[in-house]
Design an enzyme around this catalytic site. Structure first.
Site, PDB file in Angstrom:
ATOM      1  N   GLU A   1      22.253 -87.073  14.695  1.00 31.88           N
ATOM      2  CA  GLU A   1      21.189 -87.146  15.703  1.00 31.88           C
ATOM      3  C   GLU A   1      21.603 -86.531  17.032  1.00 31.88           C
ATOM      4  O   GLU A   1      20.799 -85.874  17.709  1.00 31.88           O
ATOM      5  CB  GLU A   1      20.748 -88.604  15.910  1.00 31.88           C
ATOM      6  CG  GLU A   1      19.905 -89.187  14.782  1.00 31.88           C
ATOM      7  CD  GLU A   1      20.721 -89.648  13.589  1.00 31.88           C
ATOM      8  OE1 GLU A   1      21.972 -89.592  13.652  1.00 31.88           O
ATOM      9  OE2 GLU A   1      20.120 -90.075  12.584  1.00 31.88           O
TER      10      GLU A   1
ATOM     11  N   HIS B   1      14.806-100.611  11.924  1.00 32.82           N
ATOM     12  CA  HIS B   1      13.765 -99.625  11.585  1.00 32.82           C
ATOM     13  C   HIS B   1      12.390-100.073  12.081  1.00 32.82           C
ATOM     14  O   HIS B   1      11.381 -99.674  11.512  1.00 32.82           O
ATOM     15  CB  HIS B   1      13.701 -99.408  10.066  1.00 32.82           C
ATOM     16  CG  HIS B   1      14.883 -98.695   9.488  1.00 32.82           C
ATOM     17  ND1 HIS B   1      16.114 -99.280   9.372  1.00 32.82           N
ATOM     18  CD2 HIS B   1      15.025 -97.438   8.997  1.00 32.82           C
ATOM     19  CE1 HIS B   1      16.965 -98.413   8.819  1.00 32.82           C
ATOM     20  NE2 HIS B   1      16.327 -97.287   8.596  1.00 32.82           N
TER      21      HIS B   1
END
Lengths: 338, 333
Positions: free
Chosen positions: B69, B138
């Site tokens: 990322e 999440h």
């Protein structure tokens, strides 16, 4: 990947094994830039001790041959990404001394209008993507610039400067992997000055030879004497040619030394005075001056002329910076958004 | 509003399709636009948002990356600084934790630090929110973190129409935009014009005019607020719903205008209540419209807990139609 294929790739990035050459004009240019950087940094230490320069500054004195040699090997329209110890990169990439000095003093006439300072010094018009206050902060930017070059089918290259201390940041791994996979035109140039602030490589890492890390990315790597400006130039030239030819990134470790501490408050308790003396004997400016005189490229008088003129340049830049106004209050909210 | 009137006759698309169409149209229009992220090419994105784009644009402009990322956003910044207009995808907003240096220290500050001499036209698409019982890594709503970073913009569309128009604006914007989708909105449907259109960043929209109370919300919570408003309408309570759409910069003007009309304010947000977006919105109301308030400002927000897995607990951790109705009733007492 077999061992033999790695060996071939590694040797491909090694500098040509012949005595480095340079013209009189080049010699004068390298010497002038190295002296500019040295005197700029010595002056900065002086200004900090008098509190004329406020805040901290990480000085590049001792490492001049790396920035000057590396940037001599690329074109003016190529990019560099710099570090928190970035004054030398700015000077070598063609930043104006007046504006660089003014910027560090937080003046309106600085190259960033006084909003960047030492840690964010950059004249972006010279292809400098900026010094960075975060260790390894420039890796992503440099990798992205290389991606951009490749996608636009340009033939520029990027030199990504960072220190040995940055080596253990996660983004280094991420970016080297990405650059290698996509064969991006970038040179990962490790300025190995032996300490990440105070911690020596041996105290932070099992692997002391940084070049070995490149194996993980199937990327060629080599090391070079970072006190020898011509050696650095030639090593970077090899890497840059590889990048321009579309053959991807490489890693070059330049072994060097910073004369001052990490910052002004650093008593340098982690290294010996003997070690410092060893490196001062290998001073890049002394070495190159002697080499120029010995080989007859420059006479003693010509070296002295560069010495004198660079002293004058730094005095002028300092005067300009000191005399320059502070930014107007109205500048506080400008440049936040485009 | 012309656009609003005409959108009644448009085709119906899902929120996910609207975003896909915006990416497709912008890539066709502008060669400097490319998409980079994890599983966006062959896979088509974790929520199928980039489906079909790899087949059309290939590896060069639809770039699958490693699971990195920091490098995805970092390289996006570098590319944006040197002539490209990247759209990067971070699969879950929860993973934005891994790019905070790139976002906060680099993308947001480079222009200012370099005296306005560069721009970073980067769009970071990510997706957040609860509703699929995915647990604490999440399901978060982290928009208030990003609201605290001068130099970037934060966009959170709730409808397919807004999703397309705001994404086109985000990509064309010369600043870094964090564009946060909601996982529970991808299959919601609404009218979306076929052609290109933009919605200005920083502009809220009154999605339901009303006179008794103003509800300020964004993203998925808009749907819960609309359900709550319908139910309260049966009792004769006329709720005004303002969809903020952009959290940074915040459309304070529209917020204040609404409070001046209704004199009561409820903020509905999915993020955790302490230091959340509602804290900022509420304080702006207090600072700029205090004299118009007939009741204290009320927040209906996420509970101060990591998102629990169990559906029974997850639904309690975020606002619902019932908790919104309760909140509205409180300010009407």
């Amino acid at each position: 990947m077999t061992k033999s294929s790695n060996k071939t790739k590694t040797s491909a990035a090694k500098p040509v094994n012949k005595r480095s050459e340079c013209s009189k004009e080049q010699a004068r240019h390298y010497l002038r830039q190295m002296m500019h950087i040295r005197k700029f940094e010595d002056k900065m230490m002086d200004l900090m001790s008098k509190n004329i320069a406020q805040g901290g500054s990480h000085l590049y004195a001792g490492e001049e041959a790396v920035a000057v040699g590396a940037i001599a090997a690329i074109r003016p329209d190529d990019y560099i990404a710099s570090t928190h110890r970035g004054h030398g990169h700015c000077v070598a990439k063609g930043g104006k001394l007046n504006e660089l000095m003014a910027e560090i003093l937080g003046k309106a006439t600085g190259c960033c209008g006084g909003k960047g300072g030492s840690l964010h010094l950059a004249d972006v018009s010279t292809g400098n993507l900026g010094a960075n206050g975060v260790v390894a902060g420039g890796l992503g930017i440099a990798t992205g610039a290389a991606l951009s070059i490749k996608m636009r089918k340009d033939d520029k290259v990027v030199i990504c400067f960072f220190g040995d201390g940055a080596m253990n940041e996660g983004i280094v791994h991420e970016c080297m992997n990405m650059a290698s996979k996509w064969e991006l035109p970038i040179i990962f140039l490790v300025e190995n000055n032996l300490y990440g602030m105070s911690v020596a490589i041996a105290r932070s890492s099992r692997l002391e030879d940084h070049t070995k890390r490149a194996v993980a990315y199937d990327m060629p790597s080599s090391s070079v004497d970072g006190q020898d400006v011509l050696a650095v130039r030639d090593a970077v030239a090899t890497c840059a040619q590889r990048a321009r030819d579309g053959r991807g990134p490489s890693m070059l470790v330049a072994n060097t030394y910073r004369y001052y501490g990490h910052s002004r408050s650093d008593p340098r308790a982690y290294r010996t005075r003997e070690e410092e003396a060893y490196w001062h004997d290998r001073d890049p400016i002394k070495l190159f001056s002697a080499q120029c005189i010995e080989t007859g490229i420059l006479s003693e008088n010509e070296v002295k002329a560069v010495d004198d003129s660079t002293t004058e340049d730094i005095e002028q830049a300092t005067q300009f910076a000191v005399d320059s106004p502070m930014p107007e209050a109205s500048e506080l909210y400008t440049d936040v958004y485009a | 509003m012309t656009a609003k009137e005409t959108k009644q006759d448009q085709r119906i698309l899902t929120y996910g399709q609207a975003i896909n169409e915006a990416l497709d149209q912008e890539m066709a229009r502008d060669q400097s636009v490319f998409v980079m992220g994890e599983d966006i090419a062959i896979y088509g994105g974790a929520y199928s948002v980039t489906k079909g784009l790899w087949e059309k644009y290939g590896d060069e402009r639809i770039r699958d990356t490693g699971i990195s990322e920091g490098a995805i956003v970092g390289a996006g910044i570098g590319a944006a600084m040197t002539g490209m207009r990247p759209v990067v995808e971070i699969m879950y907003v929860d993973f934005m934790t891994l790019v905070m240096d790139q976002l906060c220290n680099q993308a947001a500050k480079l222009r200012y630090m370099f005296g306005g001499k560069i721009k970073v036209p980067l769009t970071i698409r990510t997706e957040g929110g609860a509703g699929r019982t995915l647990g604490a890594h999440h399901s978060q709503s982290l928009e208030s973190w990003f609201m605290h970073i001068p130099g970037i913009k934060v966009v959170m569309p709730a409808t397919p129409y807004d999703a397309k128009g705001l994404l086109l604006s985000s990509i064309r914007d010369d600043n870094t935009v964090v564009y946060i989708e909601h996982k529970m909105l991808y299959n919601t449907k609404g009218p979306v014009p076929e052609g290109e259109y933009t919605i200005p960043i920083g502009k809220a929209e009154v999605k339901r005019p009303g006179k008794d109370v103003s509800v300020f919300t964004y993203s998925r919570q808009l749907l819960f607020c609309q359900e709550a408003a319908e139910e309260l309408a049966n009792e004769g309570i006329d709720v005004e719903i303002v969809d903020l759409r952009t959290l940074l910069p915040l459309d304070v003007e529209t917020i204040v205008e609404s409070v001046r009309k209704t004199n009561r304010a409820v903020i509905v947000e999915e993020d955790t209540i302490t230091g959340g977006s509602g804290a900022e919105i509420g304080m702006r109301i207090v600072e700029e419209a205090f004299d118009y308030l007939d009741a204290p400002v009320k927040r209906v927000a996420g509970a101060d807990v990591p998102m629990p897995k169990s559906a029974a607990l997850e639904s309690l951790a975020i606002p619902s139609k019932q908790s919104i109705i309760k909140g509205i009733r409180e300010v009407l007492q």
